[in-house]
Design a protein around this motif. Structure first.
Motif, short mmCIF file in Angstrom:
data_model
loop_
_atom_site.label_atom_id
_atom_site.label_comp_id
_atom_site.label_asym_id
_atom_site.label_seq_id
_atom_site.Cartn_x
_atom_site.Cartn_y
_atom_site.Cartn_z
N GLU A 86 4.23 -2.98 6.01
CA GLU A 86 3.00 -3.38 5.31
C GLU A 86 3.25 -3.55 3.82
OE1 GLU A 86 -0.09 -4.22 6.12
OE2 GLU A 86 -0.14 -3.86 8.27
N GLY A 87 2.38 -3.01 2.96
CA GLY A 87 2.39 -3.28 1.52
C GLY A 87 3.56 -2.68 0.77
N LEU A 88 3.74 -3.16 -0.47
CA LEU A 88 4.91 -2.81 -1.28
C LEU A 88 4.47 -2.57 -2.73
CD1 LEU A 88 8.13 -2.80 -1.36
CD2 LEU A 88 7.92 -5.18 -2.15
N ALA A 89 5.11 -1.57 -3.37
CA ALA A 89 4.88 -1.32 -4.79
C ALA A 89 6.20 -0.88 -5.42
CB ALA A 89 3.81 -0.24 -5.00
N ARG A 90 6.29 -1.08 -6.74
CA ARG A 90 7.49 -0.66 -7.47
C ARG A 90 7.13 0.36 -8.54
NH1 ARG A 90 9.95 -1.68 -12.29
NH2 ARG A 90 8.30 -3.15 -12.86
N ILE A 91 7.95 1.41 -8.63
CA ILE A 91 7.86 2.37 -9.73
C ILE A 91 9.27 2.49 -10.31
CG2 ILE A 91 7.30 4.71 -10.45
CD1 ILE A 91 5.46 4.95 -8.07
N ASP A 92 9.44 1.98 -11.51
CA ASP A 92 10.75 1.98 -12.17
C ASP A 92 11.79 1.30 -11.28
OD1 ASP A 92 9.63 3.29 -14.38
OD2 ASP A 92 9.91 5.25 -13.43
N ASP A 93 12.79 2.05 -10.83
CA ASP A 93 13.87 1.45 -10.03
C ASP A 93 13.71 1.72 -8.54
OD1 ASP A 93 14.33 4.16 -10.11
OD2 ASP A 93 16.46 4.01 -10.59
N LYS A 94 12.50 2.07 -8.12
CA LYS A 94 12.26 2.37 -6.71
C LYS A 94 11.17 1.46 -6.13
CE LYS A 94 13.47 7.29 -7.03
NZ LYS A 94 13.78 7.28 -8.48
N LEU A 95 11.36 1.06 -4.89
CA LEU A 95 10.37 0.29 -4.15
C LEU A 95 9.79 1.15 -3.04
CD1 LEU A 95 12.43 -3.01 -3.77
CD2 LEU A 95 10.53 -2.64 -5.35
N THR A 129 -0.10 -0.67 -4.57
CA THR A 129 0.26 -1.11 -5.92
C THR A 129 0.35 0.11 -6.83
OG1 THR A 129 -0.19 -2.77 -7.64
CG2 THR A 129 -2.09 -1.50 -6.83
N TYR A 130 0.88 -0.10 -8.03
CA TYR A 130 1.10 0.98 -8.99
C TYR A 130 0.47 0.61 -10.32
CZ TYR A 130 3.77 4.32 -11.87
OH TYR A 130 4.15 5.33 -12.74
N ASP A 131 -0.31 1.54 -10.90
CA ASP A 131 -1.03 1.25 -12.14
C ASP A 131 -0.36 1.82 -13.39
OD1 ASP A 131 -1.54 3.97 -12.06
OD2 ASP A 131 -3.72 3.78 -11.85
N GLY A 132 0.86 2.34 -13.22
CA GLY A 132 1.56 2.96 -14.34
C GLY A 132 1.51 4.47 -14.29
N LEU A 170 -10.07 -4.44 2.88
CA LEU A 170 -9.21 -4.58 1.70
C LEU A 170 -7.76 -4.50 2.15
CD1 LEU A 170 -11.18 -2.27 -0.72
CD2 LEU A 170 -11.25 -4.76 -0.62
N ASN A 171 -6.94 -5.41 1.64
CA ASN A 171 -5.58 -5.53 2.16
C ASN A 171 -4.56 -5.45 1.02
OD1 ASN A 171 -3.60 -5.91 4.08
ND2 ASN A 171 -4.07 -8.04 4.50
N GLU A 172 -3.76 -6.48 0.81
CA GLU A 172 -2.73 -6.47 -0.23
C GLU A 172 -3.34 -6.21 -1.60
OE1 GLU A 172 0.20 -6.48 -1.36
OE2 GLU A 172 0.67 -8.12 -2.70
N LEU A 173 -2.66 -5.37 -2.41
CA LEU A 173 -3.16 -4.99 -3.72
C LEU A 173 -2.15 -5.35 -4.81
CD1 LEU A 173 -4.37 -1.35 -2.89
CD2 LEU A 173 -5.75 -3.44 -2.85
#
Length: 251
Positions: A86-95, A129-132, A170-173
């Motif tokens: 399903e969905g994907l987010a990135r934080i620094d060097d990690k997915l 998703t990632y908001d920081g 609600l789906n992809e963010l």
């Protein structure tokens, strides 16, 4: 009196309909590029000049690094067939890659796409998703979960409302300049959501993008939002869509 009541009800309906239309703007296309028409797109993000995309279906769930200009897949990883990606987010060097019903997220190194960890969560996983500071997870309902990235613990829940009414599926963010943008399953609109209140600030109508797809395509749901914050660019696509579109961020 019944006639007056009927007229007031009709007027209220007209006003509500007008308010709904007023918060919607078309998706203005800047450019388009090839996209893998065999990709059941789930998550989409932009990082370091490349798109990172996840696809779904059992036995066909992949994590990809894609050239946004050509659609060429530069690197790829697959999930075991028992998982539906399903969905994907990135934080620094990690997915961080969600799965649909397994209650498990996989953590990959963004450079090598090697698996480096896992996270557990309850319920279904749809978009991420990632908001920081925190991760945001959708599960097909009208409620977004705000998560601690370290352990996926729920920090708070945000109910999404448009003109006071709940918006589900609600789906992809994607986190876009202080807003949460969301696809809605089987709807050709993007919602722009206030992360504090959950109120829908506006909608982007992407239904016109389908007219730019080949007539013989097997395009399904509109799904996939990626934001290039360095260049203020937004990319969108869909499941089995043969095109990727760059659209204006502020229609």
């Amino acid at each position: 009196m019944p006639r007056l009541l009927a007229l007031s009800t009709l007027l209220a309906a007209v006003l509500a309909s007008t308010a709904c239309r007023a918060d919607t703007a078309p998706a203005n296309v800047i450019s388009s590029a090839p996209h893998d028409a065999a990709a059941f797109t789930q998550g989409l993000l932009f990082h370091d000049g490349m798109l990172y995309e996840t696809t779904g279906k059992h036995g066909r769930s992949t994590l990809r690094r894609v050239n946004p200009a050509t659609g060429n897949i530069r690197a790829q990883q697959r999930l075991p067939a028992r998982y539906f990606g399903e969905g994907l987010a990135r934080i620094d060097d990690k997915l961080y890659w969600l799965t649909w019903k397994a209650g498990e997220a996989f953590v990959f190194d963004a450079a090598s796409l090697e698996l480096i960890g896992r996270r557990r969560y309850t319920g279904e996983g749809w978009g991420l998703t990632y908001d920081g500071a925190h991760l945001w997870l959708s599960d097909g309902t009208d409620t977004l979960r705000v998560l601690d990235p370290s352990d996926f613990g729920v920090v708070r829940r945000v109910q999404v409302r448009r003109n006071g009414r709940p918006v589900d599926r609600l789906n992809e963010l994607e986190y876009v300049d202080g807003e949460i943008w969301a696809n809605v399953w089987f709807d050709d609109h993007i919602l722009r959501i206030d992360p504090d209140s959950g109120a829908v600030l506006g909608r982007i109508d992407a239904s016109g993008l389908r007219e730019a797809l080949p007539g013989d395509s097997n395009a399904e749901a509109f799904n996939g939002i990626a934001y290039d914050s360095d260049n203020d660019r937004v990319y969108v696509t869909g499941k089995y869509w043969p095109r990727l579109f760059e659209i204006e961020r502020s229609p």
